[in-house]
Design a protein around this motif. Sequence first.
Motif, PDB file in Angstrom:
ATOM      1  N   UNK A 306       0.826  -1.210   0.000  1.00 44.02           N
ATOM      2  CA  UNK A 306       0.000   0.000   0.000  1.00 44.02           C
ATOM      3  C   UNK A 306       0.860   1.258   0.000  1.00 44.02           C
ATOM      4  N   UNK A 307       1.917   1.263   0.801  1.00 40.73           N
ATOM      5  CA  UNK A 307       2.814   2.422   0.831  1.00 40.73           C
ATOM      6  C   UNK A 307       3.499   2.590  -0.520  1.00 40.73           C
ATOM      7  N   UNK A 308       3.971   1.497  -1.096  1.00 41.37           N
ATOM      8  CA  UNK A 308       4.640   1.573  -2.400  1.00 41.37           C
ATOM      9  C   UNK A 308       3.714   2.161  -3.461  1.00 41.37           C
ATOM     10  N   UNK A 309       2.478   1.694  -3.477  1.00 39.56           N
ATOM     11  CA  UNK A 309       1.540   2.167  -4.496  1.00 39.56           C
ATOM     12  C   UNK A 309       1.199   3.637  -4.288  1.00 39.56           C
ATOM     13  N   UNK A 310       1.034   4.041  -3.047  1.00 35.41           N
ATOM     14  CA  UNK A 310       0.764   5.459  -2.759  1.00 35.41           C
ATOM     15  C   UNK A 310       1.917   6.339  -3.272  1.00 35.41           C
ATOM     16  N   UNK A 311       3.140   5.943  -2.977  1.00 34.59           N
ATOM     17  CA  UNK A 311       4.296   6.744  -3.403  1.00 34.59           C
ATOM     18  C   UNK A 311       4.398   6.803  -4.928  1.00 34.59           C
ATOM     19  N   UNK A 312       4.174   5.672  -5.584  1.00 36.57           N
ATOM     20  CA  UNK A 312       4.216   5.658  -7.056  1.00 36.57           C
ATOM     21  C   UNK A 312       3.129   6.555  -7.649  1.00 36.57           C
ATOM     22  N   UNK A 329      -4.048   6.382  -7.957  1.00 33.00           N
ATOM     23  CA  UNK A 329      -4.036   5.063  -7.327  1.00 33.00           C
ATOM     24  C   UNK A 329      -5.052   4.133  -7.976  1.00 33.00           C
ATOM     25  N   UNK A 330      -6.184   4.693  -8.381  1.00 31.01           N
ATOM     26  CA  UNK A 330      -7.216   3.881  -9.037  1.00 31.01           C
ATOM     27  C   UNK A 330      -6.886   3.606 -10.503  1.00 31.01           C
ATOM     28  N   UNK A 331      -6.113   4.481 -11.106  1.00 27.87           N
ATOM     29  CA  UNK A 331      -5.762   4.298 -12.517  1.00 27.87           C
ATOM     30  C   UNK A 331      -4.652   3.262 -12.701  1.00 27.87           C
ATOM     31  N   UNK A 332      -3.712   3.211 -11.775  1.00 24.68           N
ATOM     32  CA  UNK A 332      -2.504   2.409 -11.950  1.00 24.68           C
ATOM     33  C   UNK A 332      -2.695   0.988 -11.428  1.00 24.68           C
ATOM     34  N   UNK A 333      -2.193  -0.029 -12.141  1.00 20.17           N
ATOM     35  CA  UNK A 333      -2.212  -1.387 -11.588  1.00 20.17           C
ATOM     36  C   UNK A 333      -1.237  -1.494 -10.421  1.00 20.17           C
ATOM     37  N   UNK A 334      -1.495  -2.453  -9.546  1.00 26.81           N
ATOM     38  CA  UNK A 334      -0.637  -2.683  -8.383  1.00 26.81           C
ATOM     39  C   UNK A 334       0.286  -3.853  -8.706  1.00 26.81           C
ATOM     40  N   UNK A 335       1.593  -3.601  -8.682  1.00 23.60           N
ATOM     41  CA  UNK A 335       2.575  -4.637  -8.967  1.00 23.60           C
ATOM     42  C   UNK A 335       3.736  -4.534  -7.987  1.00 23.60           C
ATOM     43  N   UNK A 336       3.946  -5.578  -7.216  1.00 26.32           N
ATOM     44  CA  UNK A 336       4.999  -5.613  -6.202  1.00 26.32           C
ATOM     45  C   UNK A 336       5.113  -7.040  -5.684  1.00 26.32           C
TER      46      UNK A 336
END
Length: 397
Positions: A306-312, A329-336
């Motif tokens: 969650x922190x990584x996605x927020x920063x990105x 955050x809603x536009x970008x896919x979450x990848x980690x």
Amino acid sequence: MAVAIVCPFLAGTLDATAQSEPVRLGVLNDQSGPFADITGMGSVVAAQMAVEDFGGSLLGRKVVVVAADHQNKPDIGAAIARQWLDQDGVQAIIDVPNSAVMLAVQDVVRNKSGVMLVAGAAAARFNGAPCHPYGFQWVYDTYALAKAAGTAITQTVGKSWYFIQADYAFGEAMTADLQRFIQAAGGRVVGTVKHPVNTADFSSYLLRAQSSKADIVAVVNAGADTINSLKQAGDFAIASGDQKLATALLYLSDARALGLELGQGLIIADGYYWDVSPEARAFAERFAARYKGRKPTSIHIGTYSAVSHYLKAARAAGTLDRDAVTNKMREMPVNDPFVKNGLVRKDGLMIHDLLLLQVKKPSESKGEWDLFKVLQTIPGASAYRPLDQSECPLTKG
């Protein structure tokens, strides 16, 4: 009549000072109570790892992680959130286990500023009617967990259930969701008894469950309460007869504390297991090197994600304005290391695959943290509540 006079030089100085202030991220969780093992300082370490992996700065400003103990009290959690947002310049409040605290902080964030990134709390109400654009639920919710585990256990273990339920928001939400999916799978609930958070003695609750003759005695709680209730169920030999034990949520650290001898065979759903992929194993090794040699729970790596996605998202938006960041955050896919191609929905739920897990037999385990086997991967699209059934106003129109 009072007249406000602003010196251009002073205004410019104040603006420059604001721009040089660190970006503060606040981990708000239980650091001394029944959930400290599954969240606690481990979530703080995970947040720090996310910041370091991101590079340590955002939009030219240093990123720092602060932390506080909400003591599982909604009033304390809300008070800390208000101070962080009003006085301390915190941009995001993270983790927030204990659903009652989560819902209290949700209202604070709605009416003030910042973003809320929930990793530890599960009540599905968060993404229902009270939802707002600045709140995100990252690892799971009670609907998805109940659908996965309740359906599988009813179909494979037994039809009649008795609940020993924690008396707070998580317990209420999980019990309601479990009952729905148990009934849909052809089962029934024959009784329920509630206990306070951080209960020491479960004997009276367990005796009621034992006398119910239900096929399954389910403990619907979390953290130390789960460990204590299951250990005491072992003292009453509940699982040695016709009854079987189940739990709504069992974390990696819980299974380790419980022991495989007692925990073997328990079926649970979760968002993550450290040994599920090469990426997950690599993260787990890094985390263990930083935090007492321990492998991460789903909450720990969920905090990292969650922190990584927020920063990105903030970097992509080019601003800390919360509307711009949450839109990204809603536009970008979450990848980690936690999830691949996760999707952040309108209602703030991060949709990703869930795992149906079973606690291993002692003979199956190859080491201290080799505790679960994966029975099934459940696609996120089928695990979570359909968007057209959501009560979140953000999904309408």
